[in-house]
Design an enzyme around this catalytic site. Structure first.
Site, PDB file in Angstrom:
ATOM      1  N   ASP A  61     -21.504  -2.453  52.546  1.00 44.38           N
ATOM      2  CA  ASP A  61     -22.557  -1.962  53.434  1.00 44.38           C
ATOM      3  C   ASP A  61     -23.882  -2.548  52.949  1.00 44.38           C
ATOM      4  O   ASP A  61     -24.205  -2.428  51.767  1.00 44.38           O
ATOM      5  CB  ASP A  61     -22.580  -0.419  53.361  1.00 44.38           C
ATOM      6  CG  ASP A  61     -23.421   0.192  54.463  1.00 44.38           C
ATOM      7  OD1 ASP A  61     -24.575  -0.245  54.640  1.00 44.38           O
ATOM      8  OD2 ASP A  61     -22.919   1.102  55.133  1.00 44.38           O
ATOM      9  N   SER A 137     -35.117 -10.404  66.650  1.00 43.27           N
ATOM     10  CA  SER A 137     -34.699 -10.273  68.051  1.00 43.27           C
ATOM     11  C   SER A 137     -35.931 -10.421  68.938  1.00 43.27           C
ATOM     12  O   SER A 137     -37.057 -10.171  68.496  1.00 43.27           O
ATOM     13  CB  SER A 137     -34.093  -8.886  68.259  1.00 43.27           C
ATOM     14  OG  SER A 137     -33.943  -8.598  69.633  1.00 43.27           O
ATOM     15  N   TYR A 150     -35.282   0.145  66.992  1.00 46.02           N
ATOM     16  CA  TYR A 150     -34.705  -1.208  66.970  1.00 46.02           C
ATOM     17  C   TYR A 150     -35.821  -2.247  67.068  1.00 46.02           C
ATOM     18  O   TYR A 150     -35.885  -3.172  66.260  1.00 46.02           O
ATOM     19  CB  TYR A 150     -33.712  -1.366  68.134  1.00 46.02           C
ATOM     20  CG  TYR A 150     -32.990  -2.706  68.123  1.00 46.02           C
ATOM     21  CD1 TYR A 150     -31.969  -2.953  67.207  1.00 46.02           C
ATOM     22  CD2 TYR A 150     -33.334  -3.719  69.016  1.00 46.02           C
ATOM     23  CE1 TYR A 150     -31.311  -4.174  67.186  1.00 46.02           C
ATOM     24  CE2 TYR A 150     -32.689  -4.937  68.993  1.00 46.02           C
ATOM     25  CZ  TYR A 150     -31.670  -5.165  68.082  1.00 46.02           C
ATOM     26  OH  TYR A 150     -31.033  -6.383  68.054  1.00 46.02           O
ATOM     27  N   SER A 153     -37.904  -2.302  63.857  1.00 43.47           N
ATOM     28  CA  SER A 153     -37.182  -2.873  62.696  1.00 43.47           C
ATOM     29  C   SER A 153     -37.147  -4.400  62.823  1.00 43.47           C
ATOM     30  O   SER A 153     -37.297  -5.127  61.837  1.00 43.47           O
ATOM     31  CB  SER A 153     -35.762  -2.299  62.596  1.00 43.47           C
ATOM     32  OG  SER A 153     -34.948  -2.753  63.657  1.00 43.47           O
ATOM     33  N   LYS A 154     -36.994  -4.880  64.051  1.00 41.42           N
ATOM     34  CA  LYS A 154     -36.924  -6.338  64.272  1.00 41.42           C
ATOM     35  C   LYS A 154     -38.309  -6.979  64.154  1.00 41.42           C
ATOM     36  O   LYS A 154     -38.433  -8.127  63.719  1.00 41.42           O
ATOM     37  CB  LYS A 154     -36.296  -6.642  65.638  1.00 41.42           C
ATOM     38  CG  LYS A 154     -34.821  -6.251  65.727  1.00 41.42           C
ATOM     39  CD  LYS A 154     -33.985  -6.983  64.706  1.00 41.42           C
ATOM     40  CE  LYS A 154     -32.497  -6.690  64.804  1.00 41.42           C
ATOM     41  NZ  LYS A 154     -31.702  -7.368  63.764  1.00 41.42           N
TER      42      LYS A 154
HETATM   43  N1  LIG Z   1     -26.303  -9.455  70.657  1.00 38.13           N
HETATM   44  C1  LIG Z   1     -27.578  -9.569  70.968  1.00 38.13           C
HETATM   45  O1  LIG Z   1     -27.958  -9.617  72.161  1.00 38.13           O
HETATM   46  C2  LIG Z   1     -28.599  -9.668  69.890  1.00 38.13           C
HETATM   47  C3  LIG Z   1     -29.892 -10.072  70.260  1.00 38.13           C
HETATM   48  C4  LIG Z   1     -30.870 -10.179  69.284  1.00 38.13           C
HETATM   49  C5  LIG Z   1     -30.560  -9.899  67.956  1.00 38.13           C
HETATM   50  N2  LIG Z   1     -29.305  -9.499  67.633  1.00 38.13           N
HETATM   51  C6  LIG Z   1     -29.031  -9.211  66.234  1.00 38.13           C
HETATM   52  O2  LIG Z   1     -27.996 -10.055  65.778  1.00 38.13           O
HETATM   53  C7  LIG Z   1     -27.299  -9.410  64.716  1.00 38.13           C
HETATM   54  C8  LIG Z   1     -25.815  -9.445  64.996  1.00 38.13           C
HETATM   55  O3  LIG Z   1     -25.585  -8.690  66.173  1.00 38.13           O
HETATM   56  P1  LIG Z   1     -24.302  -8.859  67.090  1.00 38.13           P
HETATM   57  O4  LIG Z   1     -24.774  -8.863  68.489  1.00 38.13           O
HETATM   58  O5  LIG Z   1     -23.451  -9.955  66.597  1.00 38.13           O
HETATM   59  O6  LIG Z   1     -23.643  -7.430  66.853  1.00 38.13           O
HETATM   60  P2  LIG Z   1     -22.180  -6.976  66.408  1.00 38.13           P
HETATM   61  O7  LIG Z   1     -21.149  -7.779  67.097  1.00 38.13           O
HETATM   62  O8  LIG Z   1     -22.163  -5.503  66.551  1.00 38.13           O
HETATM   63  O9  LIG Z   1     -22.154  -7.369  64.856  1.00 38.13           O
HETATM   64  C9  LIG Z   1     -22.958  -6.686  63.931  1.00 38.13           C
HETATM   65  C10 LIG Z   1     -22.467  -7.045  62.555  1.00 38.13           C
HETATM   66  O10 LIG Z   1     -23.272  -6.337  61.600  1.00 38.13           O
HETATM   67  C11 LIG Z   1     -22.397  -5.630  60.724  1.00 38.13           C
HETATM   68  N3  LIG Z   1     -23.014  -4.407  60.252  1.00 38.13           N
HETATM   69  C12 LIG Z   1     -23.566  -3.407  60.969  1.00 38.13           C
HETATM   70  N4  LIG Z   1     -24.001  -2.443  60.154  1.00 38.13           N
HETATM   71  C13 LIG Z   1     -23.719  -2.841  58.891  1.00 38.13           C
HETATM   72  C14 LIG Z   1     -23.910  -2.268  57.618  1.00 38.13           C
HETATM   73  N5  LIG Z   1     -24.501  -1.072  57.455  1.00 38.13           N
HETATM   74  N6  LIG Z   1     -23.499  -2.961  56.537  1.00 38.13           N
HETATM   75  C15 LIG Z   1     -22.895  -4.154  56.677  1.00 38.13           C
HETATM   76  N7  LIG Z   1     -22.677  -4.749  57.846  1.00 38.13           N
HETATM   77  C16 LIG Z   1     -23.080  -4.089  58.941  1.00 38.13           C
HETATM   78  C17 LIG Z   1     -21.173  -5.330  61.550  1.00 38.13           C
HETATM   79  O11 LIG Z   1     -20.082  -5.056  60.703  1.00 38.13           O
HETATM   80  P3  LIG Z   1     -18.788  -4.234  61.231  1.00 38.13           P
HETATM   81  O12 LIG Z   1     -18.567  -4.642  62.644  1.00 38.13           O
HETATM   82  O13 LIG Z   1     -17.716  -4.692  60.303  1.00 38.13           O
HETATM   83  O14 LIG Z   1     -19.142  -2.797  61.112  1.00 38.13           O
HETATM   84  C18 LIG Z   1     -21.017  -6.641  62.305  1.00 38.13           C
HETATM   85  O15 LIG Z   1     -20.401  -7.597  61.501  1.00 38.13           O
HETATM   86  C19 LIG Z   1     -27.895  -8.009  64.607  1.00 38.13           C
HETATM   87  O16 LIG Z   1     -28.870  -7.989  63.604  1.00 38.13           O
HETATM   88  C20 LIG Z   1     -28.549  -7.805  65.959  1.00 38.13           C
HETATM   89  O17 LIG Z   1     -29.597  -6.878  65.920  1.00 38.13           O
HETATM   90  C21 LIG Z   1     -28.315  -9.385  68.558  1.00 38.13           C
END
Ligand SMILES: NC(=O)c1ccc[n+]([C@@H]2O[C@H](COP(=O)([O-])OP(=O)(O)OC[C@H]3O[C@@H](n4cnc5c(N)ncnc54)[C@H](OP(=O)(O)O)[C@@H]3O)[C@@H](O)[C@H]2O)c1
Length: 248
Positions: A61, A137, A150, A153-154
């Site tokens: 984590d 983000s 959110y 934090s970003k």
């Molecule tokens: N998707 C979008 O539209 C978008 C846009 C802008 C920014 N982002 C950012 O991009 C990043 C990845 O997002 P995503 O869309 O790929 O989301 P996702 O598919 O939900 O993946 C999030 C990842 O973060 C891990 N995670 C969450 N909480 C954690 C913790 N406490 N300790 C360790 N690992 C943790 C998850 O692990 P587990 O699944 O194993 O729990 C997963 O591997 C995030 O920071 C998100 O805010 C996403």
């Protein structure tokens, strides 16, 4: 551009992190991948190994500051990290949850990033090279009513990365901040609102890899969303507020 041989990715068990791991995986690359789900981490590791990469995984984590530092320092002795991607993050999916959940968002998206990059900075400073990528983000560019914790934090990690980029320049450590719009991942799959310019992970990874290779300070995409966020920031505050109220 020196060749990248060793990469750490947090949040590599899903979405963007998993797609980045697969994209970087090739013979001669060492990947240290973390996440919380060991099953999904193992699946991603298998894919990366099939592409020829050497892979280690650890369910950890990002809120666990001490264990994360110990693990990062240990992996760095195998092949010193050239690139560290602080990607793990959570969102409230646009829904109003609890104060507790908002605090958890900060713990993961802000302090989880610090827990990842500070150990990396210490290691890279001593050898005067390395690159750090921080996942922010578009949501960090303006505060929307659906995601106060959110967005902020970003915004915090964006400012942190921008500051660190100049601070770490004398140590030849590059810092980039990634500001994506909506990307189709499990994180956005639960969003019940309209997501304009939704991008695939494949496209997002291409843009991120290109931006990191060019050592761009801010990697913001898609451009339409970036333009919209820029307009919100330059308009008189009362106009932007009115527009933001419509973004439900
Ligand atoms: N998707 C979008 O539209 C978008 C846009 C802008 C920014 N982002 C950012 O991009 C990043 C990845 O997002 P995503 O869309 O790929 O989301 P996702 O598919 O939900 O993946 C999030 C990842 O973060 C891990 N995670 C969450 N909480 C954690 C913790 N406490 N300790 C360790 N690992 C943790 C998850 O692990 P587990 O699944 O194993 O729990 C997963 O591997 C995030 O920071 C998100 O805010 C996403």
């Amino acid at each position: 551009m020196p060749e990248i041989k060793s990469i750490l990715i947090t949040g590599a068990s899903s979405g963007i992190g998993a797609a980045l791991a697969s994209a970087y995986a090739k013979p001669g690359i060492f990947l240290a991948l973390t996440g919380r789900s060991s099953t999904r981490l193992k699946q991603i590791a298998q894919e990366c190994k099939a592409n020829g990469a050497k892979v280690v995984t650890k369910t950890i984590d990002v809120r666990e500051q001490k264990s994360l530092r110990v693990w990062i320092e240990k992996q760095d002795t195998i092949v010193p990290f050239d690139l560290v991607i602080a990607n793990a993050g959570i969102s409230n999916g646009g829904k109003e949850k609890s104060e507790e959940f908002d605090r958890e968002i900060f713990a993961v998206n802000l302090f989880g990033v610090l827990n990842t990059v500070y150990p990396a900075i210490d290691l890279m400073k001593s050898r005067k090279k390395g690159q750090i990528a921080i996942m922010s983000s578009m949501a960090g560019l303006y505060g929307f009513p659906r995601s106060p914790a959110y967005s902020s934090s970003k915004a915090a990690v964006k400012a942190f990365g921008e500051s660190m980029r100049n601070r770490l320049r004398p140590f030849r450590i590059k810092v980039s901040v990634i500001c994506p719009g909506f990307i189709k991942t499990p994180l956005t799959d639960t969003n019940e609102y309209k997501m304009p310019f939704l991008t695939t992970t494949a496209k997002a990874v291409q843009i991120i890899q290109r931006g990191l290779a060019k050592n761009k300070g801010i990697i913001a995409f898609p451009w339409q969303m970036n333009l919209f966020m820029w307009i919100l920031r330059v308009l008189p505050a009362s106009w932007s507020e009115r527009i933001a109220r419509f973004v439900k």
